[in-house]
Design a protein around this motif. Structure first.
Motif, mmCIF file in Angstrom:
data_model
loop_
_atom_site.group_PDB
_atom_site.id
_atom_site.type_symbol
_atom_site.label_atom_id
_atom_site.label_comp_id
_atom_site.label_asym_id
_atom_site.label_seq_id
_atom_site.Cartn_x
_atom_site.Cartn_y
_atom_site.Cartn_z
ATOM 1 N N VAL A 127 0.861 -1.185 0.000
ATOM 2 C CA VAL A 127 0.000 0.000 0.000
ATOM 3 C C VAL A 127 0.894 1.231 0.000
ATOM 4 O O VAL A 127 2.065 1.169 0.376
ATOM 5 C CB VAL A 127 -0.940 0.026 1.225
ATOM 6 N N GLY A 128 0.358 2.355 -0.429
ATOM 7 C CA GLY A 128 1.142 3.578 -0.454
ATOM 8 C C GLY A 128 0.329 4.732 -0.999
ATOM 9 O O GLY A 128 -0.883 4.618 -1.230
ATOM 10 N N LEU A 129 1.004 5.857 -1.218
ATOM 11 C CA LEU A 129 0.359 7.061 -1.722
ATOM 12 C C LEU A 129 0.817 7.358 -3.145
ATOM 13 O O LEU A 129 1.969 7.122 -3.497
ATOM 14 C CB LEU A 129 0.701 8.262 -0.828
ATOM 15 N N LYS A 130 -0.094 7.883 -3.935
ATOM 16 C CA LYS A 130 0.212 8.306 -5.303
ATOM 17 C C LYS A 130 -0.377 9.693 -5.509
ATOM 18 O O LYS A 130 -1.560 9.918 -5.241
ATOM 19 C CB LYS A 130 -0.379 7.332 -6.316
ATOM 20 N N ARG A 131 0.451 10.611 -5.981
ATOM 21 C CA ARG A 131 -0.018 11.966 -6.282
ATOM 22 C C ARG A 131 -0.028 12.165 -7.792
ATOM 23 O O ARG A 131 0.876 11.678 -8.492
ATOM 24 C CB ARG A 131 0.890 13.008 -5.638
ATOM 25 N N LEU A 132 -1.050 12.852 -8.268
ATOM 26 C CA LEU A 132 -1.097 13.156 -9.700
ATOM 27 C C LEU A 132 -1.770 14.499 -9.924
ATOM 28 O O LEU A 132 -2.645 14.918 -9.160
ATOM 29 C CB LEU A 132 -1.795 12.038 -10.477
ATOM 30 N N HIS A 133 -1.321 15.180 -10.974
ATOM 31 C CA HIS A 133 -1.922 16.440 -11.397
ATOM 32 C C HIS A 133 -2.997 16.136 -12.435
ATOM 33 O O HIS A 133 -2.705 15.613 -13.504
ATOM 34 C CB HIS A 133 -0.872 17.364 -12.005
ATOM 35 N N HIS A 134 -4.240 16.468 -12.098
ATOM 36 C CA HIS A 134 -5.338 16.282 -13.054
ATOM 37 C C HIS A 134 -5.616 17.620 -13.727
ATOM 38 O O HIS A 134 -5.654 18.665 -13.059
ATOM 39 C CB HIS A 134 -6.581 15.777 -12.332
#
Length: 279
Positions: free
Chosen positions: A224-231
């Motif tokens: 498990v973990g975190l994912k950041r994205l620019h939408h």
């Protein structure tokens, strides 16, 4: 049976004896039998092993059989997929390699699981990381996979070959390194998927970043973990990811991206509400 004693079928020998007793002898095998099922010599003949060695297996003697022998024993005992898996687990303490078949089918029930996650982007992928099913939230946040050609629905191709991928992922280097490490494990679990090997060879040829990170030889499970994205419409989104094996799915896994905060969830809900007007 004492509480701390396992049933006989929980040992390799006990499992073999139990399954041997369930197999009906073929025509011409004779009817004068004191016990049901096949005799040891019949199983040995079917599997192409010696009677003595097979007898040792049922008695818990000798070393663990090879994968090739276990496959022949599975055929001799007419095991289904579950029985074959148990045979490998008891003999080698690991599941059998996946059989290489056509692309695994996504059942309607599995699609309903995806669709029941209204604001959590989710998709189902193969060991070669081809996306074969997805939900509406994945379309709103990640990509409209229905508009892509099948080859373009591959996670690694999009990560290493899609223009603008770095711009959308502020942690691209970490995300790419993690993806390759998990991809290696998935390919190994699939018993050396030829599709995964072909994909790795293709990306080594086309992407310098892939070659650089692939040479690190890292291996990690999804976890498990975190994912950041620019939408482009919603701005920065932070998602928590988890991966789940699909039981009976021949290597399929489901990846779920859960909004990390109420604000992220509300942003995805707005994207979904805007989809009908944008269609």
């Amino acid at each position: 049976m004492p509480a701390n004693t396992l049933p006989d079928s929980a040992s390799l020998g006990g499992f073999l004896r139990d399954r041997r007793a369930r197999v009906q002898p073929g025509p011409g095998a004779g009817t004068r039998r004191r016990t049901p099922g096949l005799r040891r010599e019949e199983v040995a003949a079917r599997a192409g092993v010696s009677v003595t060695w097979y007898t040792w297996l049922e008695q818990g003697r000798g070393g663990p059989p090879s994968s090739e022998v276990l496959e022949r024993l599975a055929g001799a005992l007419e095991l289904d997929d579950v029985g074959r898996e148990v045979l490998f687990l008891l003999a080698q303490h690991r599941p059998p390699p996946l059989t290489q078949t056509a692309a695994p089918a996504v059942t309607p029930a599995l699609q309903r699981v995806l669709d029941a996650l209204p604001t959590s982007p989710a998709y189902v992928k193969t060991p070669a990381w081809d996306i074969v099913a997805w939900n509406a939230a994945a379309v709103a946040v990640l990509a409209d996979y229905a508009l892509l050609r099948p080859a373009e629905r591959n996670v690694l191709r999009r990560l290493f070959g899609t223009p603008g991928a770095r711009d959308r992922l502020p942690d691209w280097e970490e995300d790419a390194r993690f993806a390759l490490a998990a991809f290696r494990v998935d390919a190994a679990r699939a018993g050396g998927s030829p599709e995964a090997a072909a994909l790795a060879a293709e990306l080594r040829e086309t992407s310098a970043d892939f070659r650089r990170l692939w040479a690190e030889n890292e291996m990690r499970t999804h976890g498990v973990g975190l994912k950041r994205l620019h939408h482009p419409a919603a701005g920065l989104l932070t998602l928590e990811y988890s991966a789940f094996a699909v039981d009976g799915g021949e290597g399929l896994s489901m990846v779920v991206f859960t909004p990390a905060s109420p604000a992220d969830e509300q942003a995805i809900a707005r994207l979904l509400a805007d989809q009908p007007r944008a269609a």
